[in-house]
Design a protein around this motif. Structure first.
Motif, PDB file in Angstrom:
ATOM      1  N   LEU A   1       0.836  -1.205   0.000  1.00 27.09           N
ATOM      2  CA  LEU A   1       0.000   0.000   0.000  1.00 27.09           C
ATOM      3  C   LEU A   1       0.872   1.257   0.000  1.00 27.09           C
ATOM      4  O   LEU A   1       1.811   1.369   0.784  1.00 27.09           O
ATOM      5  CB  LEU A   1      -0.921   0.027   1.223  1.00 27.09           C
TER       6      LEU A   1
ATOM      7  N   GLU B   1      -1.085   7.085  -0.907  1.00 30.22           N
ATOM      8  CA  GLU B   1      -2.272   7.445  -1.680  1.00 30.22           C
ATOM      9  C   GLU B   1      -3.321   6.341  -1.616  1.00 30.22           C
ATOM     10  O   GLU B   1      -4.517   6.605  -1.509  1.00 30.22           O
ATOM     11  CB  GLU B   1      -1.897   7.705  -3.148  1.00 30.22           C
ATOM     12  N   ASP B   2      -2.860   5.089  -1.715  1.00 29.36           N
ATOM     13  CA  ASP B   2      -3.792   3.967  -1.590  1.00 29.36           C
ATOM     14  C   ASP B   2      -4.546   4.054  -0.266  1.00 29.36           C
ATOM     15  O   ASP B   2      -5.763   3.871  -0.211  1.00 29.36           O
ATOM     16  CB  ASP B   2      -3.034   2.628  -1.593  1.00 29.36           C
ATOM     17  N   ARG B   3      -3.790   4.292   0.789  1.00 30.10           N
ATOM     18  CA  ARG B   3      -4.408   4.286   2.122  1.00 30.10           C
ATOM     19  C   ARG B   3      -5.485   5.364   2.218  1.00 30.10           C
ATOM     20  O   ARG B   3      -6.577   5.129   2.748  1.00 30.10           O
ATOM     21  CB  ARG B   3      -3.339   4.481   3.206  1.00 30.10           C
TER      22      ARG B   3
ATOM     23  N   GLU C   1      -7.200   6.699  -0.182  1.00 26.09           N
ATOM     24  CA  GLU C   1      -8.346   6.334  -1.020  1.00 26.09           C
ATOM     25  C   GLU C   1      -9.194   5.244  -0.351  1.00 26.09           C
ATOM     26  O   GLU C   1     -10.419   5.301  -0.356  1.00 26.09           O
ATOM     27  CB  GLU C   1      -7.790   5.825  -2.357  1.00 26.09           C
ATOM     28  N   MET C   2      -8.538   4.303   0.267  1.00 23.70           N
ATOM     29  CA  MET C   2      -9.261   3.197   0.898  1.00 23.70           C
ATOM     30  C   MET C   2     -10.035   3.676   2.120  1.00 23.70           C
ATOM     31  O   MET C   2     -11.165   3.231   2.361  1.00 23.70           O
ATOM     32  CB  MET C   2      -8.262   2.088   1.269  1.00 23.70           C
TER      33      MET C   2
ATOM     34  N   VAL D   1     -13.230   5.024   0.917  1.00 26.90           N
ATOM     35  CA  VAL D   1     -14.237   4.008   0.571  1.00 26.90           C
ATOM     36  C   VAL D   1     -14.860   3.435   1.841  1.00 26.90           C
ATOM     37  O   VAL D   1     -16.068   3.174   1.902  1.00 26.90           O
ATOM     38  CB  VAL D   1     -13.593   2.888  -0.272  1.00 26.90           C
ATOM     39  N   ILE D   2     -14.030   3.221   2.857  1.00 28.52           N
ATOM     40  CA  ILE D   2     -14.539   2.672   4.128  1.00 28.52           C
ATOM     41  C   ILE D   2     -15.421   3.705   4.822  1.00 28.52           C
ATOM     42  O   ILE D   2     -16.395   3.340   5.495  1.00 28.52           O
ATOM     43  CB  ILE D   2     -13.347   2.269   5.034  1.00 28.52           C
TER      44      ILE D   2
ATOM     45  N   VAL E   1     -14.089   6.254   6.870  1.00 29.95           N
ATOM     46  CA  VAL E   1     -13.531   6.729   8.135  1.00 29.95           C
ATOM     47  C   VAL E   1     -12.411   7.702   7.800  1.00 29.95           C
ATOM     48  O   VAL E   1     -11.869   7.704   6.688  1.00 29.95           O
ATOM     49  CB  VAL E   1     -12.996   5.591   9.032  1.00 29.95           C
TER      50      VAL E   1
ATOM     51  N   VAL F   1      -6.895   5.658  10.057  1.00 27.42           N
ATOM     52  CA  VAL F   1      -6.771   4.270  10.491  1.00 27.42           C
ATOM     53  C   VAL F   1      -7.088   4.149  11.975  1.00 27.42           C
ATOM     54  O   VAL F   1      -7.641   3.140  12.429  1.00 27.42           O
ATOM     55  CB  VAL F   1      -5.356   3.742  10.183  1.00 27.42           C
ATOM     56  N   ASP F   2      -6.763   5.166  12.715  1.00 28.60           N
ATOM     57  CA  ASP F   2      -7.041   5.130  14.152  1.00 28.60           C
ATOM     58  C   ASP F   2      -8.502   4.798  14.431  1.00 28.60           C
ATOM     59  O   ASP F   2      -8.824   4.106  15.400  1.00 28.60           O
ATOM     60  CB  ASP F   2      -6.697   6.476  14.795  1.00 28.60           C
TER      61      ASP F   2
ATOM     62  N   LEU G   1     -10.321   2.822  13.026  1.00 25.73           N
ATOM     63  CA  LEU G   1     -10.590   1.383  12.933  1.00 25.73           C
ATOM     64  C   LEU G   1     -10.171   0.647  14.207  1.00 25.73           C
ATOM     65  O   LEU G   1     -10.519  -0.504  14.403  1.00 25.73           O
ATOM     66  CB  LEU G   1      -9.859   0.800  11.721  1.00 25.73           C
TER      67      LEU G   1
ATOM     68  N   ARG H   1       1.002  -2.197  17.870  1.00 26.35           N
ATOM     69  CA  ARG H   1       0.065  -1.102  18.101  1.00 26.35           C
ATOM     70  C   ARG H   1      -0.638  -1.255  19.450  1.00 26.35           C
ATOM     71  O   ARG H   1      -0.989  -0.270  20.090  1.00 26.35           O
ATOM     72  CB  ARG H   1      -0.974  -1.100  16.972  1.00 26.35           C
TER      73      ARG H   1
ATOM     74  N   VAL I   1      -5.580  -4.278   8.988  1.00 28.28           N
ATOM     75  CA  VAL I   1      -6.929  -3.851   9.377  1.00 28.28           C
ATOM     76  C   VAL I   1      -7.560  -2.999   8.269  1.00 28.28           C
ATOM     77  O   VAL I   1      -8.738  -3.152   7.926  1.00 28.28           O
ATOM     78  CB  VAL I   1      -6.883  -3.089  10.714  1.00 28.28           C
ATOM     79  N   LEU I   2      -6.757  -2.157   7.684  1.00 25.76           N
ATOM     80  CA  LEU I   2      -7.254  -1.325   6.585  1.00 25.76           C
ATOM     81  C   LEU I   2      -7.707  -2.198   5.411  1.00 25.76           C
ATOM     82  O   LEU I   2      -8.797  -1.995   4.851  1.00 25.76           O
ATOM     83  CB  LEU I   2      -6.143  -0.362   6.144  1.00 25.76           C
TER      84      LEU I   2
ATOM     85  N   TYR J   1     -11.435  -2.497   3.929  1.00 22.54           N
ATOM     86  CA  TYR J   1     -11.666  -2.134   2.532  1.00 22.54           C
ATOM     87  C   TYR J   1     -12.484  -3.224   1.836  1.00 22.54           C
ATOM     88  O   TYR J   1     -13.450  -2.945   1.122  1.00 22.54           O
ATOM     89  CB  TYR J   1     -10.326  -1.913   1.833  1.00 22.54           C
TER      90      TYR J   1
ATOM     91  N   ALA K   1     -15.985  -3.004   3.093  1.00 18.40           N
ATOM     92  CA  ALA K   1     -16.709  -1.871   2.508  1.00 18.40           C
ATOM     93  C   ALA K   1     -17.068  -2.128   1.052  1.00 18.40           C
ATOM     94  O   ALA K   1     -18.160  -1.793   0.599  1.00 18.40           O
ATOM     95  CB  ALA K   1     -15.858  -0.599   2.631  1.00 18.40           C
TER      96      ALA K   1
ATOM     97  N   THR L   1     -17.219  -1.532  11.588  1.00 22.24           N
ATOM     98  CA  THR L   1     -15.934  -1.916  11.017  1.00 22.24           C
ATOM     99  C   THR L   1     -15.435  -3.192  11.694  1.00 22.24           C
ATOM    100  O   THR L   1     -15.999  -3.656  12.690  1.00 22.24           O
ATOM    101  CB  THR L   1     -14.889  -0.791  11.213  1.00 22.24           C
TER     102      THR L   1
ATOM    103  N   LYS M   1      -3.768  -2.757  -3.026  1.00 18.75           N
ATOM    104  CA  LYS M   1      -5.112  -2.265  -3.297  1.00 18.75           C
ATOM    105  C   LYS M   1      -5.616  -2.780  -4.645  1.00 18.75           C
ATOM    106  O   LYS M   1      -6.760  -3.216  -4.768  1.00 18.75           O
ATOM    107  CB  LYS M   1      -5.131  -0.728  -3.269  1.00 18.75           C
TER     108      LYS M   1
END
Lengths: 448, 494, 448, 494
Positions: A6, A9-11, A13-14, A17-18, A20, A23-24, A26, B248, B356-357, B361, B364, B377, B433
């Motif tokens: 990833l 930019e991917d992150r 964009e994703m 879509v999700i 949110v 990432v936090d 999630l 994390r 997780v992302l 994804y 979603a 989620t 992705k």
């Protein structure tokens, strides 16, 4: 980071879509106090070159078996493995496949396991074998539990000449299952009297052959005695190569045969991963009580032969708290290595290999027996034997390192309080040269 | 193309390995020479090479595509790790060599232990368990030993959520416990009221997977930990899903007493078609004294392996015993440490985030055509049930097999048991992705096909695989577990 | 013998089918006097273990680059290669495939070659590239022959700063083709004046950049001068990594670009196999005159994209004595390694790698330049430069071995009679640590 | 499944290799920094791994089945040899390290040279040629140099049989010779009368393959050698088919002056999809002085590489020059010597016998359904023509493509040119009898199908391959040699 595809930019964009913002979000279910703000206190990422250098530095602090005259055995053996074995197990399709839960796209693994099971059954002289266990010691422990289930008895008799790690692993696993485990003291030059300990409560008697001191024994009298009392004989081996030369446990009356397959295809690897072999008689109560995975033959929708994992109703993922064992992972890749190496050997090669091992050991025993003060205690053996030294064996072993000899396993390493401080367990294999043997004998003479 | 078995092609007079001639030395076998033939076919090296290369091509693998098996964490297996494990200084050393000749190997184990303890914030780790289930056993035996040490012979009930892996109850039983199931709430998490109701003086502890097998983080984990401790029990955490939080969140901060770590999942030692694995188990201060032998200690510049209970006891420990010969899965230790060092503290944290992302994804992207089992989620796994297949005649199994025809390995099916026709998808952080987009496109297409009545392809699937759908019932009913010369081999359609 | 599947019984049976009594009968056409009765005078067959031991003994007599502080370049460079590269090129389907003459079952090789060609064309700034040559030096020689064919002229001007092995290989190949090869003397700190040598007969001028001493140059004036006389500029490189940081030869006006790809994916290997890169402008007379194989895109019977070897009418197996070259085998596996490594790097990785190399070289030049008596002669460079020493460079290099430094290539190794005995050509790459650089500087100070 | 190109999937901002950060040291590039982007896509390691693993599966390979390409000697590639070549002492040494630090590498080259000279009974071998054709060039250049040294500027005609490999005439031309073809007789061998008629004072020599490309041993080879020598010319032997006689017949005993040896054929260094090869060239006493630099010599206990012409001349030699940078294909030397030592003198002799036996077995099994090009037995290749396909509408090409659908790589087609629709089968010694039986069964079946009019399968073949038959004409007519973003990719049927 090279393994993470990833991009930033991917992150972004994703996350969109999700739906949110970060990432936090999630990780919102994690209690606030347990969420780390930053990285833990460990080094940051390293390049391949940096990792290689760190590992090379650690590796150099070890004496590799191939760099020295090497005679260490006692449960793991240095054998030569053909280059093609390691090449084949690194095939992506073998190395990076999971457990064959989807058999239609796992026939490579499944057919290989079926070949493995057949090879193991034939080698041990048994009817069936499973698709591998973690190693020999856990296979031994599981065999005792299985014997208790099959016989509905709760006492196990272990030979004193069973590898003490195997005995301890068995005792550990049996303890909370309320199985009583009895064991004698070790007998370096012979075999403890297990027969007298077999009673009507005994589920099984466990005997290693060749035993931990290298001695080989006729198991038939023990099998007969066990069977007479309704107990099972569990035969254990740590050196599968021996079965190319000596009588199979099945032919000597064993009911369950377990052991370590490390000698074939696997290598030393400082103790693991190894591959546990598990075979038994073809009896419905046996098979339904076996631990571990089984590959079985079947047909597909077109009637063509294929293989699947079978009899999984014994297993934990179906049977849960009534499973035959809690085992999930096996030692599939090592089983593959075993099967490939064994296929390369074939009967002709294995017998030759076994004969070579025995020859080397006999020559070594003769050479060491000629050193003043040294007594070879083991009368009949395969590729391993025990000597009595006039000095502390651990100290002698330590002194021989500097002379380029890793001399074997001092018995005190296995039984620190066993009164066996002067005993040294010594293995020889096809990898030992005449020069190795001569060096050992002369070096031993010097340090004694 | 069918590949025959070695027993059908090999010959006992053929070998693919050369040896020097025997000298003819007099044997010392005590009359125990093998009398009978073994029946082991051999192949020359070229034939053996082809046999196994051809067989390998009948397998799916992570190197061929996404392996979205929930609860299995099938991620990329770096080849660097394979190279490190094969350094002669690690691959070619014997577990019983004098410890002075394996200082680097002991150091590696000690270093890996340090990483694991740091990542989990625990004071102790047992390295020897050979796999995840073996690590569970290690953890539960320590709990049993701790209870025994306290003289608590009455505490034998272990609480296990319905959604648990089958290894959990099986393990508990092997430690002399019996299991009591905790129901899940509508959220897919532990029902706290039911949990509280089950606490009592006979409770030994709880076995909880977190994130759980529904792909959700147990929000109440701190309360669960506190309550089980108050009730006199211990908290075993199944570490199968550690990938979701590694770097994390530290399980030690959540109040766990024991947790196994699947090196072959989180730290990417290759699964090899079913193993080997490796399941080091971390312990809280309360359980640390009961950890099994062997373990490594550093004394000044020297590393030392404590191999015997007596020595451990002399150090003040109370090990419950030894679980296995030698010291554990060194080959996996090497690979896992190589993986960890490659990522570092920052990279591992990114692992958790990206895994997780990626799962969210997928969730979603697919929630409009498939039916998520729970709202909201997820962590690193997306769980669907089979409501979207209702009245289509297509089962979860059919749906999974149809994925094979599209070139994908199916997700985990019918697990966890608490969800009907469950489909558990774990992409892991090593999927791109664009790869996930292609994967989701295919699942969307299949879901739409099922709903639109284009169902024939499901029942017959797979057709683009080395074999068609296999008859598992037949295999179990009449087990053929070894090859026999006499048997009628089913080679063609009947 | 482990690689020979026929058994004695097989042989007998097969002879029967053939209808001869012995294998000897099949050799009846060999003159009697030339048939050997028994084996030649060489050792008999050896086991894997024996071969491994013999090779390990020889290997140990060499100092591996990774075991020392290593600064040797001059045409081959020590770079770190990701483990996945070597894994992938050992895939059976890549390693044990032949030349893709049957394209339908060779798409793996062919698509990879197409990727390789595109990567090479982009790196060099040219329009097209072939599917690899033996190595950089033979690519250089073939480029000169191609230039002669294209321009129908027979004179080549080689820069004195072209690697002398390249110059010699070119001279050897050109000699009997009646191509006159002119070359200047080397100029360690600069570049010889090739422009003044270009005349109306000149087919091409051949300039290396970075040159053999490490110096980098603007090729544009040379290109302009060559083009003004109708000659072609052949640009040569031996360090492909440089193209991640410095201007591409294509952008500086080269017509043909050739070089060595060893730095990416291949490794040192004591000189071979390496991979020759060959790229040129897209001009019909160029492409039809190119040597070596070309992979090209096409479609299959269903209209789907696929790849084939193409334009083989240039090649010897079709065109025989009118072929563009006699080349048959290429360096396919090394081209694969190159392509995989380059794909792993990508533009981002290659640029970073190149910048790292340059940084290390600058730091090394500063460190060595600080040693009394040492002069860094090369002004602008990539990862290699030349120093002037107050002593014989070969002797200094020899003295540094014992201090754990392989210091570089003494110019006298390349030009034994070139009057350059005090020059040392030194390379630094990403594999050199700060400690390596410090050690080199301090050791050099000691031996001077 | 189609696999996209890296240019379609990769991204210039993605990399699969980690590096330390730059320090920001001031550059010293003289203003020659690259101005433009390169356009090189990158992939993360997992994506790159999959891309190339998936691509690899579109290849046939010796590890998958017989590769019966005549004149190519595609035999088993032992993995032991790969392991030996990767020992750091061989794989990680630089060709210009001080010679004192590479004594083992030089020894290995010297040892391999000894084996090659002994197997050929010749006094000299040039190790540096990079491939077979390069070895031919080496041999012919030595002949040219020898003629030049004799002042024989008029000898420029080289006799080459019609059946020769294309490399032979191409090589001769590169040495300033021109070729004169010798016809074959009805036996498939050199027509001795025609040969004698072509001898004359302008003849530089002959290039002869033996066994020849028809798979036959040139019975008159001694007479040919004597006649060419009497005529003042030299005898170049193309060693492509050395496998048929290795260890059993020494080319030096047949009167040759030069012969290249394909280490990648006879001594099994893997062909890697088109190379690398290695073509050391042996020389008779007459040509030995003209061998190129570099070469190794042993002086007492020390090995030395003579790298420069001047040094060689000081030793009394007259090298024609240097063919290549550095010392040749070390990686192939290692593998070839490992192969040779594994076989030994006895095993290599067996190689020749079994390879000839296998070819004759194929010939005997198939001569009833296919049409052998010549009468009698063959050496290590069986040559058929297309008479058996007469009037079937099936061409040699169709027949070959149909073999693909049966899971086999085709034989060499349309070579040698002297035989109509030639099919040249070389099984090599590493095929088993049972494997050859299966192969012959399939060819029998195909031949019978063609004759019985079941021809549709031939025209459409292959259908069981990653792609269908490819349009080679289109590729040559409109060459697309690199990928371009703008181009219209032909992805689907038009």
């Amino acid at each position: 980071m090279r393994y993470l595809p990833l991009t930033p930019e991917d992150r972004t964009e994703m996350l969109g879509v999700i739906g949110v913002s970060s990432v936090d979000a999630l990780f919102a279910d994690v209690p606030q106090a347990a969420r780390l703000d930053g990285p833990v206190n460990l080094p940051r990422r390293a390049t391949e070159l940096e990792v290689e250098r760190a590992f090379a530095a650690m590796a150099k602090k070890n004496v590799a078996a191939s760099e020295t005259a090497f005679f260490v055995g006692a449960g793991a053996y240095k054998h030569h493995i053909p280059a093609s074995v390691d090449h084949l197990i690194q095939r992506s399709e073998f190395l990076t496949a999971y457990t064959p839960y989807q058999p239609e796209i796992s026939q490579g693994t499944l057919q290989t396991l079926f070949e493995f099971q057949t090879q193991v059954a034939r080698l041990t002289g048994m009817d069936v074998a499973n698709a591998s266990m973690y190693d020999g010691s856990t296979a031994c422990a599981e065999a005792v539990l299985m014997a208790a289930r099959v016989t509905k008895r709760s006492r196990a008799v272990l030979s004193g000449n069973l590898h003490p790690h195997y005995a301890e692993a068995t005792r550990t696993l049996a303890r909370y299952m309320n199985i009583d485990v009895a064991a004698d003291a070790p007998v370096p030059g012979g075999l403890d009297d297990v027969i007298s300990q077999i009673d009507e409560e005994t589920a099984c008697v466990v005997v290693q052959n060749p035993d931990v001191f290298g001695g080989i024994h006729d198991l038939r009298p023990i099998a007969e005695a066990a069977h007479a009392k309704g107990a099972l004989l569990i035969a254990v081996f740590t050196e599968i190569v021996s079965l190319g030369l000596i009588e199979s446990p099945g032919a000597m009356g064993a009911d369950i045969v377990v052991g370590e397959g490390q000698s074939i295809g696997v290598g030393l690897q400082f103790g693991g991963p190894y591959v546990g072999l598990f075979a038994c008689r073809n009896d419905k109560s046996f098979i339904r009580n076996m631990p571990g995975r089984l590959a079985g033959e079947t047909i597909d929708a077109d009637g063509r032969r294929g293989y699947v994992l079978t009899l999984s109703t014994r297993e934990q993922h179906i049977r849960r708290d009534r499973a035959t064992s809690n085992i999930c992972t096996n030692s599939g890749l090592m089983a593959l290595a075993f099967t490939i190496h064994m296929t390369l050997l074939g009967e002709k090669g294995l017998k030759h290999l076994a004969a070579l091992n025995h020859e080397r050991a006999v020559e070594l025993a003769d050479a060491l027996g000629g050193v003043p003060g040294v007594t070879v205690e083991t009368g009949a053996f395969f590729n391993e034997f025990t000597v009595k030294l006039p000095k502390n064996a651990a100290a002698v072993t330590e002194a021989l390192i500097a002379k380029g000899v890793l001399a074997g396993v001092p018995a005190s390493r296995l039984w620190p309080d066993g009164g066996l401080d002067d005993r040294l367990i010594i293995a020889a294999t096809e990898t030992n040269t005449d020069a190795d043997i001569a060096l050992f004998a002369s070096a031993l003479k010097e340090v004694l | 193309q069918a590949e025959p078995l070695i027993f059908e092609r090999g010959r006992t007079d053929l070998t693919g390995v050369d040896f020097p001639e025997l000298k003819g030395t007099k044997t010392r076998l005590g009359g125990l020479e093998r009398k009978s033939d073994i029946g082991l076919p051999g192949l020359s090296e070229p034939e053996a090479m082809r046999h196994y290369v051809r067989l390998s091509r009948k397998n799916y693998a992570i190197d061929l595509g996404i392996y979205p098996l929930g609860s299995c964490t099938m991620k990329h297996n770096p080849r660097l790790n394979e190279k490190m494990a094969r350094l002669p200084g690690f691959g070619d050393v014997h577990p019983l060599q004098p410890q002075s000749t394996v200082q680097g190997a002991l150091e590696l184990i000690g270093e890996l232990a340090h990483w694991l303890m740091t990542l989990t914030n625990t004071p102790c780790v047992a390295m020897s368990p050979k796999a995840g289930a073996h690590g569970e056993l290690c953890g539960m035996m320590a709990i049993r030993a701790a209870l025994d040490a306290r003289g608590e012979t009455g505490r034998r009930r272990v609480l296990v959520p319905e959604s648990a892996h089958g290894t959990n109850p099986a393990t508990a039983v092997q430690c002399g416990f019996h299991c009591d199931e905790i129901p899940a709430n509508a959220d897919g998490r532990v029902d706290m009221e039911a949990f509280k109701a089950k606490l009592g003086p006979d409770v030994a502890g709880i076995m909880l997977t977190n994130p759980n097998t529904c792909g959700l983080f147990e929000r109440d984990i701190r309360e669960i930990a506190d309550l089980i401790h108050e009730a006199g029990g211990y908290f075993y955490c199944d570490g199968a899903n550690f990938n979701a939080i590694v770097g994390r969140v530290r399980p030690g901060d959540l109040g766990i007493d024991a947790m196994h770590i699947n090196l072959h999942k989180t730290f990417s030692t290759p699964h090899g078609g079913g193993g080997p694995g490796s399941g080091p188990t971390v312990f809280s201060q309360a359980l640390a004294p009961f950890a099994p032998v062997p373990y490594v200690v550093q004394k000044g510049e020297t590393w030392h392996m404590v191999e015997h209970e007596a020595e451990a006891r002399a150090d003040g420990a109370e090990p419950f015993g030894r679980m296995v010969a030698f010291h554990g899965q060194m080959g996996m230790f090497t690979r896992a440490l190589s993986y960890m060092m490659s990522h570092g503290s920052d990279g591992l944290r990114q692992v958790a985030e990206d895994s997780v992302l990626n799962a969210n994804y997928v969730l979603a992207r697919l929630k409009h055509v498939m039916t998520p089992a729970f709202e909201g989620t997820c962590m690193h796994e997306a769980l669907f049930d089979d409501r979207f297949l209702k009245d289509t005649g297509v089962t979860t199994l059919d749906f999974a097999k149809a994925m094979i025809d599209e070139g994908y390995h199916p997700m985990t099916m019918y697990f966890p048991l608490v969800v009907h026709g469950a489909m558990l998808i774990e992409p892991t952080e090593t999927e791109s992705k664009s790869g996930l987009d292609r994967f989701c496109d295919v699942l969307e297409g299949l879901a739409e096909a099922a709903k639109s009545g284009d169902t024939a392809r499901f029942a017959s699937a797979p057709v683009h695989a080395p074999v068609k759908r296999l008859d598992e019932t037949r295999a179990a009913r009449n087990p053929v577990l070894v090859w026999q010369e006499s048997e009628d081999q089913p080679q063609a359609a009947e």
